[in-house]
Design a protein around this motif. Structure first.
Motif, PDB file in Angstrom:
ATOM      1  N   UNK A  46       0.842  -1.198   0.000  1.00 23.92           N
ATOM      2  CA  UNK A  46       0.000   0.000   0.000  1.00 23.92           C
ATOM      3  C   UNK A  46       0.875   1.244   0.000  1.00 23.92           C
ATOM      4  N   UNK A  47       1.938   1.208   0.783  1.00 24.05           N
ATOM      5  CA  UNK A  47       2.884   2.326   0.786  1.00 24.05           C
ATOM      6  C   UNK A  47       3.541   2.511  -0.569  1.00 24.05           C
ATOM      7  N   UNK A  48       3.912   1.437  -1.206  1.00 19.33           N
ATOM      8  CA  UNK A  48       4.505   1.515  -2.546  1.00 19.33           C
ATOM      9  C   UNK A  48       3.516   2.118  -3.536  1.00 19.33           C
ATOM     10  N   UNK A  49       2.264   1.691  -3.459  1.00 19.51           N
ATOM     11  CA  UNK A  49       1.245   2.208  -4.381  1.00 19.51           C
ATOM     12  C   UNK A  49       1.004   3.697  -4.142  1.00 19.51           C
ATOM     13  N   UNK A  50       0.991   4.124  -2.884  1.00 21.97           N
ATOM     14  CA  UNK A  50       0.782   5.547  -2.592  1.00 21.97           C
ATOM     15  C   UNK A  50       1.920   6.386  -3.147  1.00 21.97           C
ATOM     16  N   UNK A  51       3.143   5.939  -2.918  1.00 17.33           N
ATOM     17  CA  UNK A  51       4.291   6.696  -3.426  1.00 17.33           C
ATOM     18  C   UNK A  51       4.313   6.697  -4.944  1.00 17.33           C
ATOM     19  N   UNK A  52       4.068   5.556  -5.548  1.00 19.63           N
ATOM     20  CA  UNK A  52       4.171   5.454  -6.998  1.00 19.63           C
ATOM     21  C   UNK A  52       3.048   6.194  -7.712  1.00 19.63           C
ATOM     22  N   UNK A  53       1.830   6.098  -7.213  1.00 16.66           N
ATOM     23  CA  UNK A  53       0.706   6.655  -7.954  1.00 16.66           C
ATOM     24  C   UNK A  53       0.216   8.004  -7.443  1.00 16.66           C
ATOM     25  N   UNK A  54       0.610   8.398  -6.251  1.00 17.49           N
ATOM     26  CA  UNK A  54       0.114   9.656  -5.709  1.00 17.49           C
ATOM     27  C   UNK A  54       1.201  10.728  -5.704  1.00 17.49           C
ATOM     28  N   UNK A  55       2.373  10.399  -5.228  1.00 12.72           N
ATOM     29  CA  UNK A  55       3.421  11.401  -5.103  1.00 12.72           C
ATOM     30  C   UNK A  55       4.156  11.667  -6.416  1.00 12.72           C
ATOM     31  N   UNK A  56       4.168  10.700  -7.298  1.00 11.63           N
ATOM     32  CA  UNK A  56       4.822  10.861  -8.588  1.00 11.63           C
ATOM     33  C   UNK A  56       3.754  11.031  -9.666  1.00 11.63           C
ATOM     34  N   UNK A  57       4.059  11.824 -10.645  1.00 12.71           N
ATOM     35  CA  UNK A  57       3.130  11.959 -11.756  1.00 12.71           C
ATOM     36  C   UNK A  57       3.845  11.604 -13.061  1.00 12.71           C
ATOM     37  N   UNK A  58       3.077  11.520 -14.112  1.00 11.81           N
ATOM     38  CA  UNK A  58       3.633  11.069 -15.385  1.00 11.81           C
ATOM     39  C   UNK A  58       4.684  12.027 -15.916  1.00 11.81           C
ATOM     40  N   UNK A  59       4.482  13.334 -15.753  1.00 11.08           N
ATOM     41  CA  UNK A  59       5.442  14.307 -16.273  1.00 11.08           C
ATOM     42  C   UNK A  59       6.800  14.173 -15.591  1.00 11.08           C
ATOM     43  N   UNK A  60       6.801  13.933 -14.290  1.00 10.88           N
ATOM     44  CA  UNK A  60       8.062  13.770 -13.566  1.00 10.88           C
ATOM     45  C   UNK A  60       8.760  12.498 -14.015  1.00 10.88           C
ATOM     46  N   UNK A  61       8.017  11.434 -14.182  1.00  9.94           N
ATOM     47  CA  UNK A  61       8.629  10.180 -14.571  1.00  9.94           C
ATOM     48  C   UNK A  61       9.157  10.207 -16.002  1.00  9.94           C
ATOM     49  N   UNK A  62       8.474  10.908 -16.900  1.00 13.53           N
ATOM     50  CA  UNK A  62       8.895  10.929 -18.298  1.00 13.53           C
ATOM     51  C   UNK A  62       9.957  11.989 -18.578  1.00 13.53           C
ATOM     52  N   UNK A  63      10.129  12.947 -17.668  1.00 12.98           N
ATOM     53  CA  UNK A  63      11.130  13.980 -17.869  1.00 12.98           C
ATOM     54  C   UNK A  63      10.599  15.189 -18.625  1.00 12.98           C
ATOM     55  N   UNK A  64       9.325  15.210 -18.973  1.00 14.20           N
ATOM     56  CA  UNK A  64       8.705  16.350 -19.672  1.00 14.20           C
ATOM     57  C   UNK A  64       8.089  17.285 -18.666  1.00 14.20           C
ATOM     58  N   UNK A  65       8.846  18.281 -18.250  1.00 16.52           N
ATOM     59  CA  UNK A  65       8.322  19.241 -17.260  1.00 16.52           C
ATOM     60  C   UNK A  65       8.024  20.560 -17.962  1.00 16.52           C
ATOM     61  N   UNK A  66       7.028  20.580 -18.805  1.00 16.94           N
ATOM     62  CA  UNK A  66       6.679  21.773 -19.554  1.00 16.94           C
ATOM     63  C   UNK A  66       5.583  22.526 -18.896  1.00 16.94           C
TER      64      UNK A  66
END
Length: 66
Positions: A46-66
């Motif tokens: 549950x902690x892994x899911x919260x960190x992965x899906x709540x604290x991180x977003x797609x733009x941060x993971x893909x490197x596109x911070x526009x």
């Protein structure tokens, strides 16, 4: 010789006390340590899911911070 030639009916061998899968599962979860492990795994994932899906977003993971 077989039992058919002697005129007797074939009798199946007596059933041994073999445990089924359900019996093994029930026996496993009578242990408090098994329940502690299940709860620990649920909390961890549950902690892994919260960190992965709540604290991180797609733009941060893909490197596109526009």
């Amino acid at each position: 010789m077989s039992s058919e030639t002697s005129g007797e009916e074939a009798v199946p061998p007596p059933r041994t006390n073999q445990r089924t899968f359900l019996d093994d599962v029930i026996l496993t979860f009578t242990s408090p340590m098994a329940w502690l492990l299940v709860v620990a795994l649920i909390l961890t994932w549950s902690g892994v899911a919260i960190v992965l899906f709540d604290l991180l977003d797609y733009k941060t993971l893909s490197g596109n911070e526009k």
